[in-house]
Design a protein around this motif. Structure first.
Motif, PDB file in Angstrom:
ATOM      1  N   ALA A  16      15.857  82.824  41.378  1.00  0.00           N
ATOM      2  CA  ALA A  16      16.418  82.222  42.661  1.00  0.00           C
ATOM      3  C   ALA A  16      17.784  82.003  42.522  1.00  0.00           C
ATOM      4  CB  ALA A  16      15.457  81.221  43.095  1.00  0.00           C
ATOM      5  N   SER A  17      18.648  82.156  43.737  1.00  0.00           N
ATOM      6  CA  SER A  17      20.031  81.787  43.396  1.00  0.00           C
ATOM      7  C   SER A  17      20.256  80.469  44.137  1.00  0.00           C
ATOM      8  CB  SER A  17      20.774  82.868  43.985  1.00  0.00           C
ATOM      9  OG  SER A  17      20.412  83.183  45.057  1.00  0.00           O
ATOM     10  N   HIS A  18      19.420  80.250  45.460  1.00  0.00           N
ATOM     11  CA  HIS A  18      19.766  79.066  45.975  1.00  0.00           C
ATOM     12  C   HIS A  18      18.630  78.326  46.641  1.00  0.00           C
ATOM     13  CE1 HIS A  18      24.197  79.907  46.059  1.00  0.00           C
ATOM     14  NE2 HIS A  18      23.928  80.946  46.477  1.00  0.00           N
ATOM     15  N   PRO A  19      17.658  77.839  45.816  1.00  0.00           N
ATOM     16  CA  PRO A  19      16.422  77.424  46.040  1.00  0.00           C
ATOM     17  C   PRO A  19      16.750  76.009  46.739  1.00  0.00           C
ATOM     18  CG  PRO A  19      16.395  77.179  43.946  1.00  0.00           C
ATOM     19  CD  PRO A  19      17.527  78.280  44.290  1.00  0.00           C
ATOM     20  N   ALA A  57       3.700  80.206  50.478  1.00  0.00           N
ATOM     21  CA  ALA A  57       3.745  80.942  51.756  1.00  0.00           C
ATOM     22  C   ALA A  57       4.926  82.067  51.290  1.00  0.00           C
ATOM     23  CB  ALA A  57       4.531  80.119  52.853  1.00  0.00           C
ATOM     24  N   ALA A  58       5.441  82.786  52.310  1.00  0.00           N
ATOM     25  CA  ALA A  58       6.196  84.058  52.053  1.00  0.00           C
ATOM     26  C   ALA A  58       7.634  83.942  51.172  1.00  0.00           C
ATOM     27  CB  ALA A  58       6.836  84.618  53.346  1.00  0.00           C
ATOM     28  N   ARG A  59       8.169  82.540  51.254  1.00  0.00           N
ATOM     29  CA  ARG A  59       9.468  82.256  50.595  1.00  0.00           C
ATOM     30  C   ARG A  59       9.326  80.717  50.428  1.00  0.00           C
ATOM     31  NH1 ARG A  59      14.307  86.363  52.518  1.00  0.00           N
ATOM     32  NH2 ARG A  59      13.286  88.321  52.137  1.00  0.00           N
ATOM     33  N   THR A  60       8.374  79.938  50.390  1.00  0.00           N
ATOM     34  CA  THR A  60       8.238  78.432  50.466  1.00  0.00           C
ATOM     35  C   THR A  60       6.937  78.292  49.499  1.00  0.00           C
ATOM     36  OG1 THR A  60       7.152  78.179  52.449  1.00  0.00           O
ATOM     37  CG2 THR A  60       9.615  78.350  52.598  1.00  0.00           C
ATOM     38  N   VAL A  61       7.211  77.096  49.060  1.00  0.00           N
ATOM     39  CA  VAL A  61       5.876  76.312  48.642  1.00  0.00           C
ATOM     40  C   VAL A  61       5.798  74.916  49.065  1.00  0.00           C
ATOM     41  CG1 VAL A  61       4.532  75.644  46.404  1.00  0.00           C
ATOM     42  CG2 VAL A  61       6.004  77.834  46.385  1.00  0.00           C
ATOM     43  N   GLU A 102      12.069  75.883  49.499  1.00  0.00           N
ATOM     44  CA  GLU A 102      12.454  76.916  49.981  1.00  0.00           C
ATOM     45  C   GLU A 102      13.042  77.771  48.873  1.00  0.00           C
ATOM     46  OE1 GLU A 102      15.009  75.707  53.232  1.00  0.00           O
ATOM     47  OE2 GLU A 102      13.399  75.300  54.414  1.00  0.00           O
ATOM     48  N   LEU A 103      12.855  79.121  48.927  1.00  0.00           N
ATOM     49  CA  LEU A 103      13.333  80.089  47.868  1.00  0.00           C
ATOM     50  C   LEU A 103      13.773  81.120  48.382  1.00  0.00           C
ATOM     51  CD1 LEU A 103      10.160  78.953  46.275  1.00  0.00           C
ATOM     52  CD2 LEU A 103      12.010  79.074  44.739  1.00  0.00           C
ATOM     53  N   ASP A 104      14.515  82.080  47.541  1.00  0.00           N
ATOM     54  CA  ASP A 104      15.346  83.231  48.231  1.00  0.00           C
ATOM     55  C   ASP A 104      14.538  84.402  48.289  1.00  0.00           C
ATOM     56  OD1 ASP A 104      17.448  81.623  48.404  1.00  0.00           O
ATOM     57  OD2 ASP A 104      18.523  82.185  46.813  1.00  0.00           O
ATOM     58  N   SER A 105      13.211  84.586  47.542  1.00  0.00           N
ATOM     59  CA  SER A 105      12.367  85.589  47.784  1.00  0.00           C
ATOM     60  C   SER A 105      11.064  85.440  47.438  1.00  0.00           C
ATOM     61  CB  SER A 105      12.888  86.603  46.488  1.00  0.00           C
ATOM     62  OG  SER A 105      12.412  86.101  45.252  1.00  0.00           O
ATOM     63  N   GLY A 106      10.071  86.139  47.810  1.00  0.00           N
ATOM     64  CA  GLY A 106       8.548  86.093  47.725  1.00  0.00           C
ATOM     65  C   GLY A 106       8.282  85.790  46.224  1.00  0.00           C
ATOM     66  N   ALA A 107       9.042  86.670  45.365  1.00  0.00           N
ATOM     67  CA  ALA A 107       8.760  86.703  43.963  1.00  0.00           C
ATOM     68  C   ALA A 107       9.070  85.386  43.262  1.00  0.00           C
ATOM     69  CB  ALA A 107       9.621  87.817  43.127  1.00  0.00           C
ATOM     70  N   ASP A 108      10.197  84.735  43.858  1.00  0.00           N
ATOM     71  CA  ASP A 108      10.505  83.116  43.334  1.00  0.00           C
ATOM     72  C   ASP A 108       9.292  82.130  43.700  1.00  0.00           C
ATOM     73  OD1 ASP A 108      12.933  84.392  42.266  1.00  0.00           O
ATOM     74  OD2 ASP A 108      14.090  83.777  44.060  1.00  0.00           O
ATOM     75  N   ALA A 109       8.909  82.482  45.072  1.00  0.00           N
ATOM     76  CA  ALA A 109       7.658  81.572  45.533  1.00  0.00           C
ATOM     77  C   ALA A 109       6.565  81.916  44.578  1.00  0.00           C
ATOM     78  CB  ALA A 109       7.475  81.856  46.910  1.00  0.00           C
ATOM     79  N   GLU A 110       6.226  83.123  44.240  1.00  0.00           N
ATOM     80  CA  GLU A 110       5.257  83.256  43.493  1.00  0.00           C
ATOM     81  C   GLU A 110       5.140  82.649  41.991  1.00  0.00           C
ATOM     82  OE1 GLU A 110       3.012  87.107  43.476  1.00  0.00           O
ATOM     83  OE2 GLU A 110       4.322  87.851  45.028  1.00  0.00           O
TER      84      GLU A 110
END
Length: 236
Positions: free
Chosen positions: A9-12, A57-61, A25-33
């Motif tokens: 993630a570059s800008h969570p 969620a898609a790009r958040t936890v 909030e994260l920049d991608s689904g992979a980062d959220a996972e």
């Protein structure tokens, strides 16, 4: 507040939600996972401060029921979160009859024959990234980006329970009849949501899933979903 450090993630961002919750909030689904996996692992090890719920969620936890949000946010910024590792535990196998009305359209979008769609989809190991939309509905990741497909331009007013569909980067199975705009490629009789079962949802965040083609069946798929131990599959 600063955000937790992750390898990708570059800008969570961490945002307070009410008095006892944090939204990362994260920049991608992979980062959220990856963050979700790290939180679950630390909670199981007893090294995570008290949190009632961890909701990906898609790009958040979302971290809800946090005893001390400021303290947890301060702890999160010190974490180095690697990519979520593949899980070694059992895999849920879903028997599927690849008979969906949009199979030919998906094949055209992918630039392959319909039987190649079946091969690619059934040899991919999926992972439930998050759940939502309806009880028991999991958003499964695993297909390479080149197999992303758009939702239907006109959603269907009724999609049957057990329909296996694709939309964007996700695969999903409708747990009950409902409207929907996903591209339908198959059907399963596996019960995704059962009030008599504990837990009621067959799929939960982090679950590994394989779709198993069922051939020569004109009626119900028949075989129930089952957890099995299998090696990680390779996909095209």
């Amino acid at each position: 507040m600063r955000a937790p450090a992750t390898s990708a993630a570059s800008h969570p961002r961490i945002r307070p939600v009410g008095e006892h919750a944090l939204l990362v909030e994260l920049d991608s689904g992979a980062d959220a996972e990856a963050l979700h996996a790290a939180l679950i692992e630390r909670r199981a090890a007893g090294t995570l401060p008290p949190v009632r719920e961890i909701v990906p969620a898609a790009r958040t936890v979302l971290l809800d029921g946090v005893e001390d949000p400021r303290a947890l946010a301060a702890q999160l910024v010190t974490w180095d979160i690697p990519a979520a590792p593949p899980r070694a535990q059992e895999v849920v196998e879903l028997p599927v009859r690849y008979d969906g009305p949009d199979l030919a359209e998906v094949a055209a979008l992918w630039g392959v024959a319909a039987d190649e769609v079946v091969r690619i989809h059934s040899t991919t190991e999926f992972r439930v990234a998050f759940c939502g939309f309806a009880p028991g509905f999991g958003y499964l990741t695993g297909l390479p980006e080149r197999y992303t497909v758009p939702r239907r331009a006109t959603p269907r007013t009724s999609v049957p329970a057990g329909a296996v569909g694709l939309a964007g980067p996700y695969t999903g199975v409708y747990p009950r009849p409902s409207p929907g705009g996903w591209q339908l490629i198959g059907t399963t009789d596996a019960p995704l949501w059962d009030h008599a079962r504990v837990p009621a949802a067959l799929l939960s965040p982090g679950t590994r899933v394989h779709f198993v083609p069922v051939t020569g069946a004109s009626g119900p798929v028949g075989a129930a979903a089952k957890p099995v131990s299998v090696p990680t599959a390779e996909h095209a």
